[in-house]
Design a protein around this motif. Sequence first.
Motif: not given
Length: 154
Positions: A105-111, A121-127
């Motif tokens: 999991e990327c620390p920036y936006h959680g991808w 996984k792409m939190p806060s955006t359309v997958f």
Amino acid sequence: GPPCVAMAATSAEAPGPTTPSAPAEAPKFSKIRNSLTIPQALREFWYPCAFSRDLTQDTLMPFDMFADSWLLFRNEKGEPACLLDECAHRACPLSLGKLKEGQVECPYHGWTFNGEGSCTKMPSTVFRPHISVDTRPVREADGFVWVWMGEGAP
């Protein structure tokens, strides 16, 4: 005493004042190559990048190879995986993130990326399907984690 000391003591030339001279002309080389450039042929090998015992199920292990940053970890099956250590979203080093259930999991936006490099996984955006990071083939043998750094198939 050593011969070099005796020779220095008997030398007829004593150091004296130096006379200024014109700067020497730089030597001309016709076949200079950058020694930091790695020929592609040297990439086409398996390289030991970690001891198997050090790559535990909860470890993110960054390393540099051929001017690129890579990340070793164990996937959800416990097998070693190797990703480019750069998120496909904002290029943040994935090694600063977390390992959750065999995915990084990327620390920036959680991808989140699996061992095949696919974003899962792409939190806060359309997958968006088909987003991925570069990977390299990995094998475990003789107590080492080996990574294929070549562009073609091993």
